[in-house]
Design a protein around this motif. Structure first.
Motif, PDB file in Angstrom:
ATOM      1  N   LEU A   1      74.553 -46.094 -58.850  1.00 10.60           N
ATOM      2  CA  LEU A   1      74.335 -46.226 -57.378  1.00 10.60           C
ATOM      3  C   LEU A   1      75.123 -47.203 -57.129  1.00 10.60           C
ATOM      4  O   LEU A   1      75.021 -48.336 -57.042  1.00 10.60           O
ATOM      5  N   TRP A   2      76.507 -46.847 -56.145  1.00  8.30           N
ATOM      6  CA  TRP A   2      77.184 -47.935 -55.707  1.00  8.30           C
ATOM      7  C   TRP A   2      77.151 -48.209 -54.243  1.00  8.30           C
ATOM      8  O   TRP A   2      77.063 -47.048 -53.489  1.00  8.30           O
ATOM      9  N   VAL A   3      76.885 -49.391 -53.873  1.00  8.05           N
ATOM     10  CA  VAL A   3      76.717 -49.669 -52.294  1.00  8.05           C
ATOM     11  C   VAL A   3      78.359 -50.380 -52.122  1.00  8.05           C
ATOM     12  O   VAL A   3      78.556 -51.432 -52.659  1.00  8.05           O
ATOM     13  N   THR A   4      78.902 -49.720 -51.104  1.00 15.03           N
ATOM     14  CA  THR A   4      80.311 -50.352 -50.865  1.00 15.03           C
ATOM     15  C   THR A   4      80.372 -50.701 -49.425  1.00 15.03           C
ATOM     16  O   THR A   4      79.614 -49.861 -48.632  1.00 15.03           O
ATOM     17  N   PRO A   5      81.267 -51.490 -49.028  1.00 15.11           N
ATOM     18  CA  PRO A   5      81.553 -51.500 -47.481  1.00 15.11           C
ATOM     19  C   PRO A   5      82.247 -50.349 -47.129  1.00 15.11           C
ATOM     20  O   PRO A   5      82.409 -49.205 -47.686  1.00 15.11           O
ATOM     21  N   ALA A   6      82.211 -50.311 -45.623  1.00 15.45           N
ATOM     22  CA  ALA A   6      82.865 -49.198 -44.966  1.00 15.45           C
ATOM     23  C   ALA A   6      84.376 -48.916 -45.371  1.00 15.45           C
ATOM     24  O   ALA A   6      84.681 -47.781 -45.321  1.00 15.45           O
ATOM     25  N   VAL A   7      84.985 -49.923 -45.711  1.00 14.77           N
ATOM     26  CA  VAL A   7      86.333 -49.774 -46.350  1.00 14.77           C
ATOM     27  C   VAL A   7      86.521 -50.179 -47.735  1.00 14.77           C
ATOM     28  O   VAL A   7      86.176 -51.619 -47.852  1.00 14.77           O
TER      29      VAL A   7
ATOM     30  N   GLY B   1      89.483 -42.108 -43.192  1.00 14.60           N
ATOM     31  CA  GLY B   1      89.582 -41.235 -44.478  1.00 14.60           C
ATOM     32  C   GLY B   1      90.739 -41.848 -45.564  1.00 14.60           C
ATOM     33  O   GLY B   1      90.377 -43.352 -45.533  1.00 14.60           O
ATOM     34  N   SER B   2      91.350 -41.226 -46.432  1.00 10.60           N
ATOM     35  CA  SER B   2      91.859 -41.808 -47.568  1.00 10.60           C
ATOM     36  C   SER B   2      93.090 -42.220 -47.126  1.00 10.60           C
ATOM     37  O   SER B   2      93.952 -41.593 -46.536  1.00 10.60           O
ATOM     38  N   ASN B   3      93.409 -43.519 -47.708  1.00 10.94           N
ATOM     39  CA  ASN B   3      94.782 -44.271 -47.586  1.00 10.94           C
ATOM     40  C   ASN B   3      95.332 -44.435 -48.840  1.00 10.94           C
ATOM     41  O   ASN B   3      94.984 -44.978 -49.581  1.00 10.94           O
ATOM     42  N   ARG B   4      96.542 -44.030 -49.167  1.00 14.01           N
ATOM     43  CA  ARG B   4      97.318 -44.317 -50.387  1.00 14.01           C
ATOM     44  C   ARG B   4      98.490 -45.462 -50.285  1.00 14.01           C
ATOM     45  O   ARG B   4      99.140 -45.114 -49.634  1.00 14.01           O
ATOM     46  N   LEU B   5      98.130 -46.470 -50.889  1.00 14.93           N
ATOM     47  CA  LEU B   5      99.184 -47.505 -50.972  1.00 14.93           C
ATOM     48  C   LEU B   5      99.834 -47.628 -52.212  1.00 14.93           C
ATOM     49  O   LEU B   5      99.472 -47.424 -53.522  1.00 14.93           O
TER      50      LEU B   5
ATOM     51  N   THR C   1      85.783 -45.390 -44.435  1.00 12.06           N
ATOM     52  CA  THR C   1      84.661 -44.292 -43.768  1.00 12.06           C
ATOM     53  C   THR C   1      84.083 -44.749 -42.347  1.00 12.06           C
ATOM     54  O   THR C   1      83.475 -44.020 -42.003  1.00 12.06           O
ATOM     55  N   ARG C   2      85.095 -45.507 -41.737  1.00  7.23           N
ATOM     56  CA  ARG C   2      84.571 -45.891 -40.348  1.00  7.23           C
ATOM     57  C   ARG C   2      85.292 -44.661 -39.214  1.00  7.23           C
ATOM     58  O   ARG C   2      85.979 -43.836 -39.722  1.00  7.23           O
ATOM     59  N   THR C   3      84.875 -44.758 -38.275  1.00  7.15           N
ATOM     60  CA  THR C   3      85.483 -43.399 -37.401  1.00  7.15           C
ATOM     61  C   THR C   3      86.749 -43.662 -36.540  1.00  7.15           C
ATOM     62  O   THR C   3      87.340 -42.962 -35.826  1.00  7.15           O
ATOM     63  N   GLN C   4      87.239 -44.995 -36.810  1.00  5.66           N
ATOM     64  CA  GLN C   4      88.480 -45.374 -36.304  1.00  5.66           C
ATOM     65  C   GLN C   4      89.390 -46.265 -37.345  1.00  5.66           C
ATOM     66  O   GLN C   4      88.943 -46.854 -38.329  1.00  5.66           O
TER      67      GLN C   4
END
Length: 182
Positions: free
Chosen positions: A7-13, A72-76, A38-41
């Motif tokens: 079970l992983w606890v992660t920040p919103a980003v 959502g998902s960002n690819r760098l 995972t934020r709304t903005q």
């Protein structure tokens, strides 16, 4: 459930995925990172890529980037040139560690992966490592520690086997595990 569960606890980003493609001839490292917001903005973040020697932790290069992360998902995709990169070989198994770190609004997340610069291929019927022909001398090694265990009860048991294989002049070994081990 028959395997381990985490079970992983992660920040919103956070850094969801990290993939590295090193070029053994040039020392360039192509990095593909997936960051999940995972934020709304949209969120302003700072992401850094730190490359160090995996065994010693000796820093090699650090690159920082400011980046807006969409929801959502960002690819760098980033390419970093390593100065004086060293090739991996059985005699000098140097690995590097890439750590991607993202900072957003007081939270930080990191993900790291090990990699090495090497090229292996069969060419004209011969095995070549980093452009040089080498003779493969090795074995198929079945693990039974001490009887029936697929992994040793402690690392020293496996280390002793590896030291003995090197003393016999082996430069590769195939270890067929029934199940993948950490």
């Amino acid at each position: 459930i028959i395997g381990p569960v985490e079970l992983w606890v992660t920040p919103a980003v956070y850094v969801k995925n990290l993939f590295v493609v090193p070029d053994w001839e040039t020392g360039k490292v192509k990095i593909q990172a997936t960051v999940l917001n995972t934020r709304t903005q949209e969120t302003l973040s700072s992401i850094s890529f730190n490359i160090s020697e995996a065994q010693t932790g000796t820093p090699v290069i650090l690159e920082n980037y400011g980046q807006k992360m969409d929801t959502g998902s960002n690819r760098l995709e980033v390419e970093i040139q390593l100065p004086e990169h060293k090739l991996w070989s059985p005699d000098d198994p140097l690995l590097y560690r890439l750590t991607a770190s993202i900072q957003t609004l007081g939270s930080t997340d990191e993900k790291s992966v090990r990699f090495g610069f090497r090229d292996f291929r069969f060419e004209n019927g011969y095995f070549r490592l980093n452009g040089k022909r080498i003779f493969l001398n090795g074995m198929n090694f079945s693990t039974h520690f001490p009887v029936g265990y697929t992994v040793p009860l402690n690392e020293d048991m496996l280390r002793k086997d590896v030291v003995n294989m090197k003393a016999l002049g082996f430069n590769f070994v195939r270890i067929p595990f029934g199940f993948p081990n950490p």
